[in-house]
Motif scaffolding. Structure first.
Motif, short mmCIF file in Angstrom:
data_model
loop_
_atom_site.label_atom_id
_atom_site.label_comp_id
_atom_site.label_asym_id
_atom_site.label_seq_id
_atom_site.Cartn_x
_atom_site.Cartn_y
_atom_site.Cartn_z
N PRO A 26 61.80 32.33 67.27
CA PRO A 26 62.08 33.48 66.41
C PRO A 26 63.04 33.21 65.27
O PRO A 26 63.09 33.99 64.32
N ALA A 27 63.81 32.13 65.33
CA ALA A 27 64.75 31.84 64.25
C ALA A 27 64.09 31.13 63.07
O ALA A 27 64.66 31.08 61.98
N VAL A 28 62.89 30.59 63.27
CA VAL A 28 62.23 29.80 62.24
C VAL A 28 61.60 30.72 61.20
O VAL A 28 60.89 31.67 61.53
N THR A 29 61.85 30.41 59.95
CA THR A 29 61.29 31.19 58.84
C THR A 29 60.05 30.53 58.26
O THR A 29 59.07 31.20 57.94
N CYS A 30 60.09 29.20 58.10
CA CYS A 30 59.00 28.48 57.43
C CYS A 30 59.00 27.03 57.88
O CYS A 30 60.06 26.45 58.13
N ALA A 31 57.83 26.44 58.01
CA ALA A 31 57.68 25.01 58.30
C ALA A 31 57.06 24.34 57.08
O ALA A 31 56.21 24.92 56.41
N ILE A 32 57.49 23.09 56.81
CA ILE A 32 57.03 22.41 55.59
C ILE A 32 56.41 21.05 55.90
O ILE A 32 56.93 20.01 55.49
N PRO A 33 55.28 21.01 56.59
CA PRO A 33 54.59 19.73 56.77
C PRO A 33 54.17 19.18 55.41
O PRO A 33 53.84 19.95 54.50
N ARG A 74 63.07 8.22 58.79
CA ARG A 74 63.31 8.06 60.21
C ARG A 74 63.74 9.38 60.77
O ARG A 74 64.18 10.27 60.07
N ARG A 75 63.62 9.51 62.09
CA ARG A 75 64.10 10.70 62.73
C ARG A 75 65.03 10.33 63.87
O ARG A 75 65.01 9.22 64.37
N GLY A 76 65.87 11.26 64.27
CA GLY A 76 66.77 11.01 65.37
C GLY A 76 66.01 10.77 66.65
O GLY A 76 64.88 11.21 66.82
N ALA A 102 60.51 20.09 66.48
CA ALA A 102 59.12 19.81 66.81
C ALA A 102 58.95 19.90 68.32
O ALA A 102 59.93 19.96 69.08
N LEU A 103 57.71 19.89 68.76
CA LEU A 103 57.42 20.01 70.18
C LEU A 103 58.08 18.90 71.00
O LEU A 103 58.46 19.13 72.16
N ASP A 104 58.23 17.72 70.43
CA ASP A 104 58.87 16.62 71.14
C ASP A 104 60.30 16.37 70.64
O ASP A 104 60.89 15.34 70.94
N ASP A 105 60.86 17.31 69.91
CA ASP A 105 62.19 17.13 69.33
C ASP A 105 62.87 18.51 69.27
O ASP A 105 63.01 19.11 68.21
N VAL A 143 61.84 24.33 58.68
CA VAL A 143 61.68 23.21 59.61
C VAL A 143 61.01 22.05 58.91
O VAL A 143 59.89 22.16 58.42
N ASN A 144 61.74 20.92 58.85
CA ASN A 144 61.13 19.67 58.42
C ASN A 144 60.72 18.88 59.66
O ASN A 144 61.14 19.17 60.77
N MET A 145 59.86 17.92 59.49
CA MET A 145 59.36 17.09 60.59
C MET A 145 58.74 17.92 61.72
O MET A 145 59.02 17.69 62.89
N PRO A 146 57.90 18.90 61.42
CA PRO A 146 57.31 19.73 62.49
C PRO A 146 56.32 18.99 63.37
O PRO A 146 55.94 19.50 64.43
N PHE A 147 55.90 17.79 62.93
CA PHE A 147 55.02 16.97 63.74
C PHE A 147 55.79 15.85 64.43
O PHE A 147 55.23 14.83 64.82
N GLY A 148 57.09 16.01 64.54
CA GLY A 148 57.90 15.00 65.20
C GLY A 148 57.95 13.70 64.43
O GLY A 148 58.06 12.63 65.02
N GLY A 149 57.89 13.76 63.11
CA GLY A 149 57.91 12.54 62.30
C GLY A 149 56.54 11.93 62.13
O GLY A 149 56.38 10.91 61.49
N GLY A 150 55.51 12.54 62.71
CA GLY A 150 54.14 12.05 62.57
C GLY A 150 53.63 11.33 63.78
O GLY A 150 52.43 11.30 64.04
#
Length: 324
Positions: free
Chosen positions: A283-290, A18-20, A218-221, A241-248
């Motif tokens: 600029p603070a993001v180093t890596c995203a893990i979809p 789940r996501r917030g 994410a774009l919506d979070d 960054v986890n949940m880069p797709f807003g939880g899917g």
């Protein structure tokens, strides 16, 4: 991409699946933030058409490729199953694209064991940056859990060990500092997945010397833009960054829509790439893990790590239209 696939097949959701909550008002407020409040981008390896971009880990300056792989649900597969048979292709696609980060946790079923098996079979363990987590109360229990993770991953040293969702974080960070001095882990960090935990995450970021923060964005979070991402940059903490797709859910809703004309301007050929480019714009993001269990999706995700990344201001007239 298929519009009927589960969220976990395109994204690395929280362990609880789940996501917030997010709200249109939160998005509007984030979009209204002056771009000037954000810290300047960290130096990064220049974009190359044939190599994945990388960004430096602030505490060491080690270059880390910007797109990795989350293993929640997708890698919880038994040997001999159809799902398991696909996963070697996922890892191969990640490494072939120049990605490195593979993120797991003891609470992801047998994902750690699957990762260890597949990397051993491929002979490419040295190319991977292994990240996992400790998720238990107590010093001895935490040490035992981390030892088990090392056994399952078939690794004598873990690249990044994270305190999952801040569970008993003071105890585990103390242990991890000792393990880092001994060379058993290279980096240490904390994780969370929901904005309700941000006040405590901020407290830990301010009080402790950390190498990494893993957080939802994410774009919506976009709540992490307000304080956590600028604070991580200020404190010299790498951000995964986890949940880069807003939880899917965001990605699933976009799959039936045509890509806007401007997507080609930023080198995107899919909605997944658009959403990942947005995350990398900060600029603070180093890596995203979809996360994914399909090779073709890993290949698609990885392409977001190539070419130029637009500045965060680029999205000011696009983000709200996308999430409507």
């Amino acid at each position: 991409m298929n519009d009927d696939e589960p969220a976990s097949d395109r994204d690395e959701p929280s362990a609880e699946g789940r996501r917030g909550p997010t709200r249109a008002a939160l998005l509007r407020a984030a979009l209204a933030l002056p771009v000037g409040v954000l810290l300047p981008a960290r130096p990064a390896r220049p974009a190359s058409p044939d190599r994945m971009n990388s960004r430096p880990i602030p505490s060491s300056r080690e270059a880390l490729p910007v797109i990795g792989l989350g293993t929640y649900i997708g890698f919880d597969q038994a040997p001999g199953s159809p799902g398991y048979a696909q996963l070697s292709g996922v890892i191969e696609a990640l490494l072939a694209a120049g990605g490195k980060v593979i993120d797991g946790s003891p609470m992801y079923g047998r994902a750690e064991e699957t990762t260890g098996e597949l990397l051993a079979a491929s002979g490419r363990r040295g190319e991977a940056f292994l990240a996992t987590k400790v998720w238990v109360q107590g010093r001895q229990q935490g040490a035992r859990q981390m030892e088990e993770s090392m056994r399952l991953l078939r690794a004598s040293r873990i690249d990044l060990m994270q305190v999952h969702n801040l569970v008993d974080w003071k105890t585990h960070l103390a242990t991890l500092r000792g393990w880092k001095e001994q060379g058993r882990v290279r980096y240490l960090g904390i994780t969370h997945y929901t904005s309700s935990a941000y006040p405590e995450v901020e407290k830990v970021l301010r009080a402790e010397k950390l190498d990494f923060l893993q957080i939802n964005y994410a774009l919506d979070d976009r709540a992490a833009e307000h304080r956590l991402l600028p604070l991580a940059a200020e404190r010299g903490v790498a951000v995964i960054v986890n949940m880069p797709f807003g939880g899917g859910g965001l990605l699933r809703g976009l799959l039936g829509k045509p890509l806007p004309d401007w997507a080609a301007e930023i080198g995107c050929a899919s909605w997944a790439q658009v959403l990942l480019k947005f995350v990398l714009s900060h600029p603070a993001v180093t890596c995203a893990i979809p996360g994914t269990r399909r090779r073709e999706h890993m290949e698609d995700n990885a392409r977001a790590g190539f070419g130029e990344v637009p500045p965060l201001a680029y999205w000011s007239d696009k983000a709200e239209a996308i999430v409507r």
